[in-house]
Design a protein around this motif. Structure first.
Motif, PDB file in Angstrom:
ATOM      1  N   VAL A 199     -25.120   3.072  15.059  1.00 30.73           N
ATOM      2  CA  VAL A 199     -24.686   3.464  16.398  1.00 30.73           C
ATOM      3  C   VAL A 199     -23.329   4.144  16.269  1.00 30.73           C
ATOM      4  CG1 VAL A 199     -24.006   2.639  18.679  1.00 30.73           C
ATOM      5  CG2 VAL A 199     -25.921   1.556  17.477  1.00 30.73           C
ATOM      6  N   PRO A 200     -23.173   5.357  16.780  1.00 31.96           N
ATOM      7  CA  PRO A 200     -21.868   6.033  16.685  1.00 31.96           C
ATOM      8  C   PRO A 200     -20.811   5.327  17.539  1.00 31.96           C
ATOM      9  CG  PRO A 200     -23.337   7.268  18.102  1.00 31.96           C
ATOM     10  CD  PRO A 200     -24.173   6.173  17.492  1.00 31.96           C
ATOM     11  N   ILE A 201     -19.600   5.252  17.008  1.00 30.46           N
ATOM     12  CA  ILE A 201     -18.477   4.657  17.735  1.00 30.46           C
ATOM     13  C   ILE A 201     -17.377   5.701  17.860  1.00 30.46           C
ATOM     14  CG2 ILE A 201     -16.676   2.889  17.707  1.00 30.46           C
ATOM     15  CD1 ILE A 201     -18.539   1.128  16.108  1.00 30.46           C
ATOM     16  N   SER A 202     -16.972   5.990  19.069  1.00 28.81           N
ATOM     17  CA  SER A 202     -15.863   6.913  19.305  1.00 28.81           C
ATOM     18  C   SER A 202     -14.580   6.119  19.470  1.00 28.81           C
ATOM     19  CB  SER A 202     -16.123   7.749  20.557  1.00 28.81           C
ATOM     20  OG  SER A 202     -14.978   8.500  20.879  1.00 28.81           O
ATOM     21  N   TRP A 203     -13.569   6.438  18.647  1.00 26.54           N
ATOM     22  CA  TRP A 203     -12.297   5.740  18.765  1.00 26.54           C
ATOM     23  C   TRP A 203     -11.680   5.953  20.151  1.00 26.54           C
ATOM     24  CZ3 TRP A 203     -11.943   2.255  15.337  1.00 26.54           C
ATOM     25  CH2 TRP A 203     -12.397   2.464  14.030  1.00 26.54           C
ATOM     26  N   MET A 204     -11.969   7.075  20.761  1.00 25.82           N
ATOM     27  CA  MET A 204     -11.402   7.363  22.078  1.00 25.82           C
ATOM     28  C   MET A 204     -12.047   6.548  23.183  1.00 25.82           C
ATOM     29  SD  MET A 204      -9.189   9.193  20.883  1.00 25.82           S
ATOM     30  CE  MET A 204      -8.335   9.356  22.431  1.00 25.82           C
ATOM     31  N   ASP A 205     -13.144   5.850  22.856  1.00 22.40           N
ATOM     32  CA  ASP A 205     -13.778   4.978  23.845  1.00 22.40           C
ATOM     33  C   ASP A 205     -13.213   3.564  23.813  1.00 22.40           C
ATOM     34  OD1 ASP A 205     -15.389   6.996  24.748  1.00 22.40           O
ATOM     35  OD2 ASP A 205     -17.062   6.497  23.403  1.00 22.40           O
ATOM     36  N   LEU A 206     -12.279   3.303  22.889  1.00 25.30           N
ATOM     37  CA  LEU A 206     -11.656   1.978  22.834  1.00 25.30           C
ATOM     38  C   LEU A 206     -10.859   1.714  24.102  1.00 25.30           C
ATOM     39  CD1 LEU A 206     -10.352   1.906  19.147  1.00 25.30           C
ATOM     40  CD2 LEU A 206     -12.310   0.669  20.077  1.00 25.30           C
ATOM     41  N   PRO A 207     -10.778   0.466  24.527  1.00 30.26           N
ATOM     42  CA  PRO A 207     -10.018   0.148  25.750  1.00 30.26           C
ATOM     43  C   PRO A 207      -8.556   0.583  25.623  1.00 30.26           C
ATOM     44  CG  PRO A 207     -11.308  -1.744  25.014  1.00 30.26           C
ATOM     45  CD  PRO A 207     -11.386  -0.731  23.920  1.00 30.26           C
ATOM     46  N   VAL A 208      -7.999   0.996  26.732  1.00 31.39           N
ATOM     47  CA  VAL A 208      -6.591   1.409  26.769  1.00 31.39           C
ATOM     48  C   VAL A 208      -5.683   0.280  26.293  1.00 31.39           C
ATOM     49  CG1 VAL A 208      -4.702   1.963  28.351  1.00 31.39           C
ATOM     50  CG2 VAL A 208      -6.908   3.133  28.567  1.00 31.39           C
ATOM     51  N   GLU A 209      -6.023  -0.952  26.663  1.00 30.76           N
ATOM     52  CA  GLU A 209      -5.200  -2.097  26.272  1.00 30.76           C
ATOM     53  C   GLU A 209      -5.091  -2.225  24.755  1.00 30.76           C
ATOM     54  OE1 GLU A 209      -7.693  -2.173  28.369  1.00 30.76           O
ATOM     55  OE2 GLU A 209      -6.705  -2.543  30.303  1.00 30.76           O
ATOM     56  N   LEU A 210      -6.187  -1.895  24.064  1.00 24.49           N
ATOM     57  CA  LEU A 210      -6.178  -1.982  22.608  1.00 24.49           C
ATOM     58  C   LEU A 210      -5.270  -0.920  21.998  1.00 24.49           C
ATOM     59  CD1 LEU A 210      -7.263  -3.389  20.120  1.00 24.49           C
ATOM     60  CD2 LEU A 210      -9.247  -1.891  20.174  1.00 24.49           C
ATOM     61  N   ASN A 260       1.724  13.839  20.990  1.00 19.62           N
ATOM     62  CA  ASN A 260       1.202  15.190  20.794  1.00 19.62           C
ATOM     63  C   ASN A 260      -0.227  15.222  20.264  1.00 19.62           C
ATOM     64  OD1 ASN A 260       3.600  16.446  21.581  1.00 19.62           O
ATOM     65  ND2 ASN A 260       4.499  16.142  19.560  1.00 19.62           N
ATOM     66  N   VAL A 261      -0.888  14.082  20.214  1.00 20.56           N
ATOM     67  CA  VAL A 261      -2.234  14.039  19.648  1.00 20.56           C
ATOM     68  C   VAL A 261      -3.290  14.489  20.657  1.00 20.56           C
ATOM     69  CG1 VAL A 261      -4.016  12.494  18.754  1.00 20.56           C
ATOM     70  CG2 VAL A 261      -1.666  12.293  17.930  1.00 20.56           C
ATOM     71  N   CYS A 262      -3.246  13.934  21.878  1.00 14.89           N
ATOM     72  CA  CYS A 262      -4.266  14.259  22.872  1.00 14.89           C
ATOM     73  C   CYS A 262      -3.765  13.857  24.247  1.00 14.89           C
ATOM     74  CB  CYS A 262      -5.581  13.544  22.549  1.00 14.89           C
ATOM     75  SG  CYS A 262      -5.446  11.744  22.615  1.00 14.89           S
ATOM     76  N   LYS A 263      -4.520  14.199  25.271  1.00 17.84           N
ATOM     77  CA  LYS A 263      -4.099  13.915  26.644  1.00 17.84           C
ATOM     78  C   LYS A 263      -3.996  12.415  26.906  1.00 17.84           C
ATOM     79  CE  LYS A 263      -5.888  18.185  28.670  1.00 17.84           C
ATOM     80  NZ  LYS A 263      -6.840  18.775  29.648  1.00 17.84           N
ATOM     81  N   LEU A 264      -4.950  11.657  26.361  1.00 16.46           N
ATOM     82  CA  LEU A 264      -4.916  10.207  26.562  1.00 16.46           C
ATOM     83  C   LEU A 264      -3.651   9.601  25.937  1.00 16.46           C
ATOM     84  CD1 LEU A 264      -6.138   7.480  27.385  1.00 16.46           C
ATOM     85  CD2 LEU A 264      -7.357   7.469  25.191  1.00 16.46           C
ATOM     86  N   PHE A 265      -3.370   9.992  24.697  1.00 17.66           N
ATOM     87  CA  PHE A 265      -2.195   9.436  24.016  1.00 17.66           C
ATOM     88  C   PHE A 265      -0.906   9.880  24.695  1.00 17.66           C
ATOM     89  CE2 PHE A 265      -4.005   8.506  19.497  1.00 17.66           C
ATOM     90  CZ  PHE A 265      -4.964   7.679  20.092  1.00 17.66           C
ATOM     91  N   ARG A 266      -0.917  11.116  25.236  1.00 17.16           N
ATOM     92  CA  ARG A 266       0.271  11.590  25.951  1.00 17.16           C
ATOM     93  C   ARG A 266       0.534  10.724  27.175  1.00 17.16           C
ATOM     94  NH1 ARG A 266       3.218  16.943  26.895  1.00 17.16           N
ATOM     95  NH2 ARG A 266       2.716  17.093  24.694  1.00 17.16           N
ATOM     96  N   ALA A 267      -0.505  10.371  27.879  1.00 17.79           N
ATOM     97  CA  ALA A 267      -0.334   9.519  29.056  1.00 17.79           C
ATOM     98  C   ALA A 267       0.118   8.119  28.663  1.00 17.79           C
ATOM     99  CB  ALA A 267      -1.639   9.464  29.846  1.00 17.79           C
TER     100      ALA A 267
END
Length: 483
Positions: free
Chosen positions: A17-28, A47-54
């Motif tokens: 089953v594919p696992i996307s690291w970006m699907d990990l919970p924000v809390e983690l 500077n990695v991505c929009k999620l990390f910037r936020a």
């Protein structure tokens, strides 16, 4: 950022089953970021991505900020600067990133305002001591500092730009302060101390080495809300018995009191014993004016866990008084004891300590020249909870008790034998070999830990000549042999 995936076995049929690291919970992710240096979060993770910037400006990441650490780690920071990683949106921080890529150097003046413009409301604990060498506290920086309205803990030790006027503005804007460290802020005087009266929740105040503060400043502190629990003023030389009396009249809930004894007498110690029933940590340096009476006044009135006296004079303090003091039941809870530069300390005092301080974990007998091996041996047989033992400059020690010290003091982690010229380095090495968790210091303050001992052993083996084979004569190896 491109989706990063991994695969995992889910059953015996090797289905994946594919696992996307970006699907990990924000809390983690936040939990991971908590363990990263702050500059890495600001200039790399962001500077990695929009999620990390936020997430990089999430309040939970910025409760505790040490500007010294930010400066030190930023100068060696690795930055990913490929185009696909540059997600613009914060102009000030982007400019800092570009500057860091170009010249690899940022001062704290560059860092402070752009960083705090976005995190000031989140900061609960801030330390920016010892970085004044490349920092100018101008009007813009002051306004940024004052915007930390939720600040509870502020450490500005050694910051030459913190004046009485600046301190007043800090207190007016950061009224939630509970801990304030002003150690060695030499520009702060009595008027600056007066401004502390607006801090209704202040519990810890450190004004050590603020040399301009006098009895007048102490009188202002007496008018503060009586919530103060910890007060440190070592190196504040112009405090008298009268000033201390005023201060203690308004601050009776103190648990920690650290004083410079330059102008204090037995009256001061009597005031402490009479006014502070909750006192557990009492430290006083340069006790030149204290006599036997100061120890007698403490008997039975306070139950201390930490006690420190520096520079007790033998002409005014008798060894019998000290022995009686440490024989009293009020010292049975002592965990940390420092007797430094005390010429009056003799073996009988240490015998009392050995018998009556079973909880002792940290003992300093620095430059107490009358102490002998016999007294130390009694200590280590009785005070088996010792974790740190400082015997710097106790020159009569020969150290025969080192042979079995690992058995008598199983919890010992630090042993300082600097300037103990009769103790052999080899005995210290052998002790550390038997007790690998111990760090010891030899005569020249050479640090000896288990790694050091192992390296020494390896070098000795390396330097030894190779053993002779049975068929070779020693003379063939260059030795002088008589036939």
């Amino acid at each position: 950022m491109a989706d990063v995936c991994s695969t995992a076995n889910v059953n015996d049929f090797n289905e994946t089953v594919p696992i996307s690291w970006m699907d990990l919970p924000v809390e983690l992710w936040l939990n991971v970021f908590q363990n990263l240096p702050k500059p890495t979060i600001l200039f790399t993770i962001r500077n990695v991505c929009k999620l990390f910037r936020a997430l990089s400006l999430d309040p939970d990441l910025w409760h505790d900020v040490n500007m010294t650490t930010i400066k030190e780690t930023t100068t060696t920071l690795f930055l990913p600067f490929e185009d696909e990683f540059q997600v613009h949106g914060n102009e000030k921080l982007d400019r800092l990133t570009e500057k860091l890529i170009l010249d690899g150097n940022l001062t704290n003046s560059h860092l402070f305002c752009p960083v705090f413009d976005h995190i000031s409301a989140s900061v609960l604990k801030l330390k920016f001591s010892r970085y004044y060498d490349d920092f100018v506290l101008g009007e813009k920086e002051k306004l940024t500092l004052y915007s930390c309205v939720n600040l509870c803990h502020l450490d500005v030790s050694f910051c030459e730009y913190i004046t009485s006027t600046v301190l007043k503005d800090i207190c007016e804007n950061c009224r939630k302060l509970q801990v304030l460290v002003l150690d060695s802020c030499k520009e702060i005087g009595d008027e600056g101390i007066k401004s502390l009266q607006v801090l209704q929740n202040l519990k810890t105040l450190d004004i050590s080495h603020c040399a301009s503060i006098t009895d007048l400043g102490l009188s202002y502190m007496a008018q503060m809300p009586s919530k103060l629990k910890h007060f440190m003023s070592d190196g504040v030389l112009h405090i008298s018995d009268g000033g201390l009396a005023l201060f203690l009249s308004g601050q009776k809930n103190l648990e920690t009191l650290i004083l410079d004894g330059e102008d204090l007498t037995d009256i001061a110690v009597n005031l402490v014993a009479s006014n502070l029933p909750k006192l557990t940590n009492f430290q006083i340096s340069f006790c030149n004016h204290l006599s036997d009476q100061s120890f007698e006044s403490l008997h039975g009135k306070v139950r201390l866990k930490r006690l420190c006296y520096k520079k007790l004079e033998s002409e005014k303090i008798s060894n019998s008084t000290l022995a009686n003091f440490f024989a009293h039941q009020s010292v049975q809870d002592l965990q940390q004891l420092t007797l430094a530069d005390c010429l009056c300390i003799e073996n009988s005092t240490l015998h009392s300590i050995a018998l009556n301080c079973p909880k002792l974990e940290d003992l300093t007998l620095q430059w107490c020249p009358e102490v002998t091996d016999e007294a130390i041996e009694k200590l280590i047989l009785s005070c088996r909870n010792l974790k740190q033992l400082n015997l710097v400059g106790v020159k009569m020690l020969k150290g025969h008790w080192l042979n079995k010290l690992e058995l008598h003091l199983p919890k010992l982690k630090m042993l300082d034998l600097s300037f103990c010229n009769l103790i052999c380095d080899e005995d210290v090495y052998n002790l550390v070999k038997k007790k690998p968790d111990l760090v010891a210091y030899t005569y020249f303050h050479e640090k000896v830990d288990y790694l050091f001992v192992c390296n020494e052993a390896f070098l000795q083996i390396k330097d030894e000549p190779e053993p002779l084979s049975s068929s070779e004569c020693a003379g063939s190896q260059g030795a002088n042999v008589d036939f």
